[in-house]
Design an enzyme around this catalytic site. Structure first.
Site, PDB file in Angstrom:
ATOM      1  N   GLY A  74       0.843  -1.210  -0.128  1.00  0.00           N
ATOM      2  CA  GLY A  74       0.105   0.083  -0.115  1.00  0.00           C
ATOM      3  C   GLY A  74       1.040   1.367   0.097  1.00  0.00           C
ATOM      4  N   GLU A  75       0.640   2.264   1.084  1.00  0.00           N
ATOM      5  CA  GLU A  75       1.555   3.337   1.042  1.00  0.00           C
ATOM      6  C   GLU A  75       1.883   3.269   2.483  1.00  0.00           C
ATOM      7  OE1 GLU A  75       3.620   6.322   0.851  1.00  0.00           O
ATOM      8  OE2 GLU A  75       1.869   6.713   2.037  1.00  0.00           O
ATOM      9  N   SER A  76       3.262   3.176   2.763  1.00  0.00           N
ATOM     10  CA  SER A  76       3.903   2.873   3.780  1.00  0.00           C
ATOM     11  C   SER A  76       3.780   4.167   5.057  1.00  0.00           C
ATOM     12  CB  SER A  76       5.313   2.563   4.145  1.00  0.00           C
ATOM     13  OG  SER A  76       6.002   3.263   3.385  1.00  0.00           O
ATOM     14  N   CYS A 112       5.829  -5.500   0.208  1.00  0.00           N
ATOM     15  CA  CYS A 112       6.140  -4.031  -0.287  1.00  0.00           C
ATOM     16  C   CYS A 112       6.054  -3.237   0.736  1.00  0.00           C
ATOM     17  CB  CYS A 112       5.159  -3.891  -1.517  1.00  0.00           C
ATOM     18  SG  CYS A 112       5.522  -2.830  -2.417  1.00  0.00           S
ATOM     19  N   ARG A 167      13.046   2.794  -0.284  1.00  0.00           N
ATOM     20  CA  ARG A 167      11.605   3.003  -0.837  1.00  0.00           C
ATOM     21  C   ARG A 167      11.698   3.385  -2.283  1.00  0.00           C
ATOM     22  NH1 ARG A 167       7.766   6.619   2.777  1.00  0.00           N
ATOM     23  NH2 ARG A 167       6.490   6.251   1.161  1.00  0.00           N
ATOM     24  N   ILE A 202       5.254  -2.926  -7.762  1.00  0.00           N
ATOM     25  CA  ILE A 202       4.548  -1.468  -7.769  1.00  0.00           C
ATOM     26  C   ILE A 202       5.501  -0.670  -7.003  1.00  0.00           C
ATOM     27  CG2 ILE A 202       2.348  -0.287  -7.739  1.00  0.00           C
ATOM     28  CD1 ILE A 202       0.980  -3.059  -7.827  1.00  0.00           C
ATOM     29  N   ARG A 203       5.913   0.304  -7.595  1.00  0.00           N
ATOM     30  CA  ARG A 203       6.800   1.347  -6.629  1.00  0.00           C
ATOM     31  C   ARG A 203       7.597   0.627  -5.632  1.00  0.00           C
ATOM     32  NH1 ARG A 203       4.190   6.520  -4.822  1.00  0.00           N
ATOM     33  NH2 ARG A 203       6.483   7.281  -5.091  1.00  0.00           N
ATOM     34  N   HIS A 220       4.587  -7.978  -4.735  1.00  0.00           N
ATOM     35  CA  HIS A 220       3.145  -8.262  -4.415  1.00  0.00           C
ATOM     36  C   HIS A 220       2.665  -9.697  -4.662  1.00  0.00           C
ATOM     37  CE1 HIS A 220       1.461  -4.155  -3.346  1.00  0.00           C
ATOM     38  NE2 HIS A 220       2.377  -3.888  -3.933  1.00  0.00           N
ATOM     39  N   GLU A 234       0.233 -11.480  -3.658  1.00  0.00           N
ATOM     40  CA  GLU A 234      -1.131 -11.484  -3.819  1.00  0.00           C
ATOM     41  C   GLU A 234      -1.763 -11.148  -4.778  1.00  0.00           C
ATOM     42  OE1 GLU A 234       0.600  -9.084  -2.433  1.00  0.00           O
ATOM     43  OE2 GLU A 234      -0.535  -7.264  -2.417  1.00  0.00           O
TER      44      GLU A 234
HETATM   45  N1  GLN Z   1       3.243  -1.470  -3.627  1.00  0.00           N
HETATM   46  C1  GLN Z   1       3.762  -0.607  -2.510  1.00  0.00           C
HETATM   47  O1  GLN Z   1       3.522  -1.357  -1.198  1.00  0.00           O
HETATM   48  C2  GLN Z   1       4.446   0.482  -2.703  1.00  0.00           C
HETATM   49  C3  GLN Z   1       5.132   1.125  -1.345  1.00  0.00           C
HETATM   50  C4  GLN Z   1       5.280   2.498  -1.482  1.00  0.00           C
HETATM   51  N2  GLN Z   1       5.965   2.847  -2.407  1.00  0.00           N
HETATM   52  C5  GLN Z   1       5.881   2.901  -0.130  1.00  0.00           C
HETATM   53  O2  GLN Z   1       6.878   3.225  -0.185  1.00  0.00           O
HETATM   54  O3  GLN Z   1       5.047   2.983   0.699  1.00  0.00           O
END
Ligand code: GLN
Length: 202
Positions: free
Chosen positions: A49-51, A81, A113, A141-142, A177, A179
């Protein structure tokens, strides 16, 4: 319905997909939002997600200490992630305006990150994973990379020379990911880890 042994942190991010993967393997899953939700579990997944957002929600829901205690009692944790970032002892590459990023500091890894670029740079790569016969289709993903690992950490997969999957005892971290692909093998690996855990004082 059997008592769930597995929980997925369900504050933000790809928790539903983890839940679906586990349910497809016949596992009952508890969505964890509050400290009490951890009761009786032996494994916990921290999703992608977004940490920074997830860390803030961990503070709002007073989850830092209960998750650390869950680990101390013998629980197994897998961070995928953003979840891997939450597990790390050292986080690099966080936007400076947010200051030092909170983390559980449980796993002896340094992560960077967004190490493969921005959202548009999401990609899938076949990964050679220690213990798996055929490559695993990994969705990035990122994604962060695991820049360095401590002595007790075993790197299990690399992409372009960078560690993207590692294990330290009852802890697992993946940059990607698992999942988001139908391949269940990494969830099975984590379930095997959870089956070995012996909980104390729960
Ligand atoms: N797909 C992800 O969980 C990306 C992580 C996100 N870029 C972060 O630094 O939180």
């Amino acid at each position: 319905m059997t008592q769930p042994k597995l929980g997925v942190l369900a504050l933000q991010g790809a928790f539903r997909e983890h839940r679906q993967r586990l349910e497809a393997l016949g596992v009952t899953v508890k969505e964890v939002r509050l400290p009490a939700d951890l009761h009786g579990l032996s494994g916990l997944i921290l999703p992608g997600g977004e940490s920074t957002t997830m860390a803030r929600l961990m503070t709002d829901y007073a989850l830092w200490r209960p998750v650390r205690d869950f680990y101390s009692r013998g629980g197994a944790i897998w961070g995928t992630c953003a979840g891997a970032i939450l597990l790390a002892r050292d986080i690099q590459g966080a936007p400076p305006q947010f200051g030092v990023q909170d983390s559980l500091s449980l796993m002896d890894i340094r992560v960077r990150r967004n190490a493969f670029g921005r959202q548009v740079d999401s990609f899938t790569a076949p990964l050679t994973v220690t213990g798996l016969k055929n490559p695993f289709p990994a969705v990035f993903i990122r994604a962060p990379v695991i820049e360095s690992v401590g002595e007790g950490v075993e790197p299990l997969a690399q992409h372009e020379g960078q560690v993207v999957l590692a294990r330290q005892g009852r802890l697992m971290a993946s940059s990607f990911h698992p999942e988001l692909t139908p391949d269940p093998r990494l969830h099975e690996l984590f379930l095997a880890l959870v089956d070995q855990t012996v909980l104390t004082g729960v």
